[in-house]
Design a protein around this motif. Structure first.
Motif, PDB file in Angstrom:
ATOM      1  N   GLU A 143     119.498  77.608  31.408  1.00 31.94           N
ATOM      2  CA  GLU A 143     119.385  76.588  32.463  1.00 31.94           C
ATOM      3  C   GLU A 143     118.200  75.649  32.227  1.00 31.94           C
ATOM      4  O   GLU A 143     118.350  74.425  32.226  1.00 31.94           O
ATOM      5  N   ILE A 144     117.009  76.212  32.018  1.00 32.57           N
ATOM      6  CA  ILE A 144     115.801  75.396  31.919  1.00 32.57           C
ATOM      7  C   ILE A 144     115.761  74.593  30.627  1.00 32.57           C
ATOM      8  O   ILE A 144     115.477  73.391  30.630  1.00 32.57           O
ATOM      9  N   PHE A 145     116.072  75.245  29.513  1.00 35.61           N
ATOM     10  CA  PHE A 145     115.985  74.555  28.235  1.00 35.61           C
ATOM     11  C   PHE A 145     117.026  73.445  28.144  1.00 35.61           C
ATOM     12  O   PHE A 145     116.771  72.387  27.568  1.00 35.61           O
ATOM     13  N   TYR A 146     118.188  73.682  28.719  1.00 37.04           N
ATOM     14  CA  TYR A 146     119.216  72.634  28.761  1.00 37.04           C
ATOM     15  C   TYR A 146     118.768  71.475  29.660  1.00 37.04           C
ATOM     16  O   TYR A 146     118.831  70.305  29.264  1.00 37.04           O
ATOM     17  N   LYS A 147     118.290  71.781  30.852  1.00 33.05           N
ATOM     18  CA  LYS A 147     117.886  70.749  31.806  1.00 33.05           C
ATOM     19  C   LYS A 147     116.746  69.898  31.256  1.00 33.05           C
ATOM     20  O   LYS A 147     116.790  68.658  31.305  1.00 33.05           O
ATOM     21  N   TRP A 148     115.738  70.541  30.693  1.00 37.55           N
ATOM     22  CA  TRP A 148     114.574  69.794  30.225  1.00 37.55           C
ATOM     23  C   TRP A 148     114.882  68.960  28.998  1.00 37.55           C
ATOM     24  O   TRP A 148     114.395  67.837  28.867  1.00 37.55           O
ATOM     25  N   SER A 149     115.688  69.490  28.083  1.00 35.26           N
ATOM     26  CA  SER A 149     116.034  68.694  26.895  1.00 35.26           C
ATOM     27  C   SER A 149     116.937  67.528  27.269  1.00 35.26           C
ATOM     28  O   SER A 149     116.888  66.471  26.639  1.00 35.26           O
ATOM     29  N   THR A 150     117.734  67.690  28.333  1.00 35.88           N
ATOM     30  CA  THR A 150     118.527  66.568  28.844  1.00 35.88           C
ATOM     31  C   THR A 150     117.610  65.481  29.393  1.00 35.88           C
ATOM     32  O   THR A 150     117.805  64.288  29.128  1.00 35.88           O
ATOM     33  N   GLN A 151     116.607  65.880  30.146  1.00 39.70           N
ATOM     34  CA  GLN A 151     115.669  64.918  30.728  1.00 39.70           C
ATOM     35  C   GLN A 151     114.887  64.174  29.651  1.00 39.70           C
ATOM     36  O   GLN A 151     114.476  63.027  29.851  1.00 39.70           O
ATOM     37  N   GLU A 152     114.682  64.815  28.498  1.00 37.87           N
ATOM     38  CA  GLU A 152     113.986  64.172  27.385  1.00 37.87           C
ATOM     39  C   GLU A 152     114.924  63.332  26.527  1.00 37.87           C
ATOM     40  O   GLU A 152     114.522  62.777  25.513  1.00 37.87           O
ATOM     41  N   HIS A 153     116.209  63.267  26.932  1.00 36.97           N
ATOM     42  CA  HIS A 153     117.238  62.489  26.214  1.00 36.97           C
ATOM     43  C   HIS A 153     117.455  63.012  24.803  1.00 36.97           C
ATOM     44  O   HIS A 153     117.714  62.250  23.876  1.00 36.97           O
ATOM     45  N   TRP A 154     117.376  64.350  24.655  1.00 38.62           N
ATOM     46  CA  TRP A 154     117.622  64.963  23.350  1.00 38.62           C
ATOM     47  C   TRP A 154     119.113  65.178  23.090  1.00 38.62           C
ATOM     48  O   TRP A 154     119.500  65.618  22.028  1.00 38.62           O
ATOM     49  N   ASN A 155     119.939  64.906  24.074  1.00 37.35           N
ATOM     50  CA  ASN A 155     121.383  65.035  23.939  1.00 37.35           C
ATOM     51  C   ASN A 155     121.796  66.467  23.569  1.00 37.35           C
ATOM     52  O   ASN A 155     122.453  66.707  22.548  1.00 37.35           O
ATOM     53  N   PHE A 203     124.368  67.365   4.451  1.00 33.70           N
ATOM     54  CA  PHE A 203     124.800  66.075   4.979  1.00 33.70           C
ATOM     55  C   PHE A 203     124.527  65.985   6.477  1.00 33.70           C
ATOM     56  O   PHE A 203     124.579  64.907   7.061  1.00 33.70           O
ATOM     57  N   ALA A 204     124.236  67.115   7.102  1.00 34.10           N
ATOM     58  CA  ALA A 204     123.750  67.170   8.477  1.00 34.10           C
ATOM     59  C   ALA A 204     123.167  68.550   8.707  1.00 34.10           C
ATOM     60  O   ALA A 204     123.751  69.558   8.293  1.00 34.10           O
ATOM     61  N   ILE A 205     122.000  68.609   9.342  1.00 28.06           N
ATOM     62  CA  ILE A 205     121.411  69.888   9.703  1.00 28.06           C
ATOM     63  C   ILE A 205     122.216  70.504  10.845  1.00 28.06           C
ATOM     64  O   ILE A 205     123.010  69.830  11.498  1.00 28.06           O
ATOM     65  N   THR A 206     121.986  71.794  11.105  1.00 25.98           N
ATOM     66  CA  THR A 206     122.741  72.467  12.171  1.00 25.98           C
ATOM     67  C   THR A 206     122.383  71.890  13.529  1.00 25.98           C
ATOM     68  O   THR A 206     123.249  71.478  14.300  1.00 25.98           O
ATOM     69  N   THR A 207     121.097  71.870  13.846  1.00 29.76           N
ATOM     70  CA  THR A 207     120.632  71.379  15.135  1.00 29.76           C
ATOM     71  C   THR A 207     119.120  71.201  15.079  1.00 29.76           C
ATOM     72  O   THR A 207     118.424  71.972  14.411  1.00 29.76           O
ATOM     73  N   LEU A 208     118.600  70.224  15.776  1.00 32.73           N
ATOM     74  CA  LEU A 208     117.151  70.034  15.830  1.00 32.73           C
ATOM     75  C   LEU A 208     116.480  71.162  16.599  1.00 32.73           C
ATOM     76  O   LEU A 208     115.314  71.481  16.349  1.00 32.73           O
ATOM     77  N   GLU A 209     117.181  71.765  17.555  1.00 33.42           N
ATOM     78  CA  GLU A 209     116.555  72.742  18.441  1.00 33.42           C
ATOM     79  C   GLU A 209     116.162  74.029  17.712  1.00 33.42           C
ATOM     80  O   GLU A 209     115.082  74.567  17.926  1.00 33.42           O
ATOM     81  N   VAL A 210     117.043  74.537  16.875  1.00 31.90           N
ATOM     82  CA  VAL A 210     116.737  75.761  16.129  1.00 31.90           C
ATOM     83  C   VAL A 210     117.109  75.633  14.665  1.00 31.90           C
ATOM     84  O   VAL A 210     117.555  76.564  14.026  1.00 31.90           O
ATOM     85  N   ALA A 211     116.932  74.436  14.107  1.00 28.24           N
ATOM     86  CA  ALA A 211     117.231  74.135  12.719  1.00 28.24           C
ATOM     87  C   ALA A 211     118.718  74.147  12.451  1.00 28.24           C
ATOM     88  O   ALA A 211     119.145  74.242  11.342  1.00 28.24           O
TER      89      ALA A 211
END
Length: 330
Positions: free
Chosen positions: A19-31, A322-330
C-alpha cells in the motif's frame, strides 16, 4: 550522523509495503505497477525483512527497501521521504537501516538513482556507474498497426518461429535467471521465476514472451530449447511498463517487443483496461543496438536514471539488456 530522536524505523508488513510503497511512488510520478501488486506478490517475497518505514508521532515520513538477493548482492529501492519532511535527516536514517539490513560488507549493493540524487548516492559509497538508463516512451498501437505491421501480423498467425509465450512448456525457467546474470550481472533465480509467473496473467494485462532457438540446440541440464531472450510487460499508472527485455540479438529484441505490444493491443480490443496504450521502457544507453531500436521508433527519453553500485560491479554484458526489469528492484 545519528538517528533523529523523534524518529522510529520499522519493518513493513506485506500489506503495508504494497500500500505505502505503491502510493508514495505514484505521488512521485514513478509510474508504478497498478495497485501495488508487484510489491505484494514479487518484491516483498524476495526479502520480507527488507522493507522499511520511518515514523514521527505515528506518521510515516520516509520509506526504503533493502533487498538481499544472495550472499554477495543487495539492492536499494523506493527511497522516498515525504516532501514536507525532507531535509530533516529522516530519509538518510531510513536508508542507513536498509543498508545495515543488506550488510555493509556485502560485495555488491546496487540501485537505480534518479539524476537529482546521483551525487548524494556517491557520498554514500555508490561510486561505480554501470550505465545510464533512458526511459523510452512510445505508442504501441502505432507500433503494431503501422511501424511493425508485417511482424505483428506474423505474430497473430503464430508464424514467427521460436517466439512463444513465457508460459509455454518449452520455456525452461532456469535459463531465464542465467540470461539475467549474463546480461545484467544480477544473481536472483527465485525472483526471476516469480517474476515470470507474475506475468502469466493475461486477464490482468500482464504478459511474458520468449524467443527460443530453432536450430535444434538444447540446454544441457533441462534438454529444453536454448532461450535466446525473454521479456515481460505489466500495466502501470500512466502506461504499460516493459521489463525486462533481454535478447541475444536486436532481431530477437524487436520480436519480443512487438509480441508484447500485440498482446496488449489485442486484449484491449476485447475489453478496455483504461490505461494509455503506451510503453515505458528503461533502456541502458550504453547498449547502442537498443538505442538504435528505440530511436528508430521515435520513442523519446522521458526519465533518465543511473545504475550505480557500491563495491564490485557484477560482470555483465549490457549489449543483451534492451530494458531493465524495473527501477524499483533492478
Amino acid at each position: 550522523m545519528s538517528t533523529p530522536p523523534e524518529l522510529t524505523v520499522e519493518r513493513c508488513t506485506q500489506q503495508e509495503a504494497s500500500e505505502i510503497f505503491y502510493k508514495w511512488s505514484t505521488q512521485e510520478h514513478w509510474n508504478p505497477s497498478t495497485k501495488g501488486e508487484d510489491v505484494r506478490d514479487v518484491y516483498f517475497k524476495a526479502d520480507p525483512q527488507g522493507f522499511f518505514q520511518s515514523k514521527v508521532n505515528g506518521e510515516v515520513v520516509s520509506i526504503v527497501s533493502g533487498v538481499k538477493y544472495n550472499d554477495d548482492q543487495g539492492w536499494i529501492g523506493f527511497y522516498i521521504t515525504s516532501p514536507k519532511n525532507r531535509g530533516r535527516g529522516y530519509g538518510i536514517a531510513t536508508f542507513r537501516k536498509a543498508m545495515e539490513h543488506i550488510g555493509l560488507g556485502r560485495a555488491s549493493i546496487g540501485l537505480d538513482g534518479v539524476m537529482a540524487q546521483v551525487e548524494n548516492y556517491k557520498k554514500s559509497g555508490f561510486t561505480e556507474i554501470a550505465w545510464q538508463n533512458e526511459r523510452r516512451n512510445g505508442p504501441i498501437t502505432e507500433l503494431v498497426e503501422q511501424q511493425e505491421r508485417a511482424l505483428a501480423e506474423g505474430i497473430a498467425k503464430n508464424e514467427i518461429k521460436g517466439l512463444v509465450n513465457l508460459s509455454d512448456p518449452l520455456v525452461d525457467l532456469n535459463q531465464l535467471s542465467t540470461i539475467e546474470q549474463r546480461f545484467s550481472g544480477l544473481k536472483r533465480p527465485e525472483f526471476v521465476k516469480d517474476w515470470a509467473k507474475f506475468h502469466n496473467h493475461p486477464e490482468k494485462r500482464r504478459f511474458g514472451a520468449a524467443v527460443l532457438s530453432t536450430d535444434g540446440s538444447k540446454d544441457e541440464k533441462s534438454g529444453q530449447p536454448i532461450v535466446l531472450g525473454y521479456a515481460c510487460v505489466r500495466p502501470a499508472e500512466t502506461s504499460y511498463r516493459v521489463g525486462p527485455l533481454y535478447a541475444a540479438t536486436p532481431e530477437a529484441a524487436k520480436q519480443l517487443l512487438v509480441k508484447l505490444a500485440y498482446e496488449v493491443v489485442h486484449a484491449e480490443k476485447q475489453q478496455s483496461y483504461n490505461i494509455p496504450l503506451k510503453f515505458d521502457v528503461d533502456v541502458p544507453n550504453s547498449n547502442q543496438e537498443a538505442v538504435k531500436l528505440f530511436d528508430g521508433l521515435g520513442w523519446k527519453d522521458t526519465f533518465p536514471s543511473q545504475r550505480m553500485w557500491k563495491g564490485v560491479v557484477p560482470p555483465h554484458d549490457v549489449n543483451g539488456v534492451f530494458a531493465i526489469t524495473t527501477l524499483e528492484v533492478a
